[in-house]
Write an enzyme that holds these catalytic residues in place. Structure first.
Site, PDB file in Angstrom:
ATOM      1  N   GLU A 153      -6.780   0.736   0.856  1.00  9.59           N
ATOM      2  CA  GLU A 153      -5.507   0.830   1.557  1.00  9.59           C
ATOM      3  C   GLU A 153      -5.438   2.047   2.478  1.00  9.59           C
ATOM      4  O   GLU A 153      -5.773   3.153   2.053  1.00  9.59           O
ATOM      5  CB  GLU A 153      -4.418   0.967   0.464  1.00  9.59           C
ATOM      6  CG  GLU A 153      -3.039   1.188   0.967  1.00  9.59           C
ATOM      7  CD  GLU A 153      -2.015   1.442  -0.163  1.00  9.59           C
ATOM      8  OE1 GLU A 153      -2.411   1.864  -1.271  1.00  9.59           O
ATOM      9  OE2 GLU A 153      -0.829   1.224   0.087  1.00  9.59           O
ATOM     10  N   GLU A 252       7.343  -2.381  -2.291  1.00 10.54           N
ATOM     11  CA  GLU A 252       6.904  -1.039  -2.675  1.00 10.54           C
ATOM     12  C   GLU A 252       7.717  -0.032  -1.868  1.00 10.54           C
ATOM     13  O   GLU A 252       7.236   0.575  -0.914  1.00 10.54           O
ATOM     14  CB  GLU A 252       5.396  -0.864  -2.398  1.00 10.54           C
ATOM     15  CG  GLU A 252       4.797   0.340  -3.105  1.00 10.54           C
ATOM     16  CD  GLU A 252       3.407   0.683  -2.599  1.00 10.54           C
ATOM     17  OE1 GLU A 252       3.126   0.516  -1.411  1.00 10.54           O
ATOM     18  OE2 GLU A 252       2.595   1.143  -3.417  1.00 10.54           O
TER      19      GLU A 252
HETATM   20  O1  LIG Z   1       0.679   6.570  -2.809  1.00 10.97           O
HETATM   21  C1  LIG Z   1       1.166   5.627  -2.178  1.00 10.97           C
HETATM   22  O2  LIG Z   1       2.053   5.794  -1.330  1.00 10.97           O
HETATM   23  C2  LIG Z   1       0.687   4.288  -2.418  1.00 10.97           C
HETATM   24  O3  LIG Z   1       1.078   3.380  -1.722  1.00 10.97           O
HETATM   25  C3  LIG Z   1      -0.279   4.081  -3.539  1.00 10.97           C
HETATM   26  O4  LIG Z   1      -0.702   2.786  -3.685  1.00 10.97           O
END
Ligand SMILES: O=C(O)C(=O)CO
Length: 276
Positions: A153, A252
């Site tokens: 990511e 998220e």
């Molecule tokens: O640390 C963060 O902001 C994340 O998205 C971890 O997955």
């Protein structure tokens, strides 16, 4: 109502933080979701067995599906963002990978996010990248035993995280595939992090569609729920769906108020048993 039909999951490390961790899967279920994901839920890379069992039980007893789990990422509250590229942490990371694969086997989770790490002073960038490639290959081979995929990511923020754009991540995935022959790695496209880091979302989602294994959303600026910022989240998700993406979309974000008012209850549940 969202204009697409992609399935949502809740990230229980950033949402429901007013409750103890083990109560969050049940809280997600009560809010109408049946899929959750977590950052690494423990302080230690390899916590005591009873703690791991309690986590697995909390997920399974809540009758939710664990669709994503981060590997151990160091001291996140202290600013660490992964240990993948840290030679000093390789042994600890690999022990963690074995445990994560066991948790995957016990819960049905098949997607595992490996944070790359910050720039470490006094060692070369080359050593960090070589370390990350070797550790990614190890993780990919290990979770392949359960049919798992390793996600990588781009992350935004004030710390010197090494992968900022989708192209940065894809270059690493290509290197692991070419040099180590590991095919089960994918890009985690977090629409918030990509935007904050200056990536052109429309371009990224079109160009790297075949590499995307998971999507996370938060609006920007602010990292709050959809509608609080400037990202056309619904538009991007609709185009992703039209292009053939069938994976999960995880929420998220840091909620500014009631967490899910923007999402009608009938759109929160995903059909259990479908996989991504
Ligand atoms: O640390 C963060 O902001 C994340 O998205 C971890 O997955």
């Amino acid at each position: 109502m969202p204009a697409h039909h992609l399935r949502y999951a809740v990230n229980c490390s950033i949402l429901f933080t007013d409750r103890p961790l083990l109560q969050r899967p049940a809280a997600a279920k009560a809010a109408g979701f049946d899929a959750v994901e977590f950052w690494w839920p423990f302080t230690a890379a390899v916590p005591p067995d009873p703690d791991v069992r309690a986590f697995v039980d909390a997920v399974n007893d809540a009758d939710v599906r664990l669709i994503g789990l981060n590997f151990f990422a160091g001291d996140m509250p202290g600013g660490d963002r992964g240990v993948l590229s840290s030679p000093a942490h390789s042994a600890e990371f690999r022990d963690n990978v074995e445990l994560v694969a066991m948790i995957g086997a016990a819960t049905g989770c098949r997607s595992f996010n490996a944070l790359y790490g910050n720039r470490i002073p006094f060692i070369t960038r080359e050593l960090q990248d070589d370390t990350a490639v070797a550790n990614l290959a190890f993780a990919a081979n290990t979770v392949a035993r359960i049919g798992g995929t390793v996600l990588v990511e781009p992350v935004s923020g004030p710390f010197p995280y090494l992968l900022r754009t989708a192209a940065d991540v894809v270059a690493v995935l290509d290197r692991v595939r070419t040099e180590r022959g590991a095919p089960n790695l994918a890009l985690l496209a977090d629409l918030y992090h990509l935007t904050v880091n200056g990536d052109d979302l429309s371009k990224v989602l079109a160009e790297h569609l075949d590499r995307i294994g998971h999507v996370q959303i938060a609006d920007a600026p602010g990292r709050h729920e959809p509608g609080t910022g400037d990202i056309d989240i619904d538009g991007h998700l609709s185009r992703l769906e039209q292009s053939g993406y069938r994976g999960w979309v995880s929420l998220e974000y840091v909620a500014t108020g009631p967490c899910f008012d923007w999402l009608p209850r009938e759109r929160r549940a995903a059909t259990k048993g479908t996989s991504a």
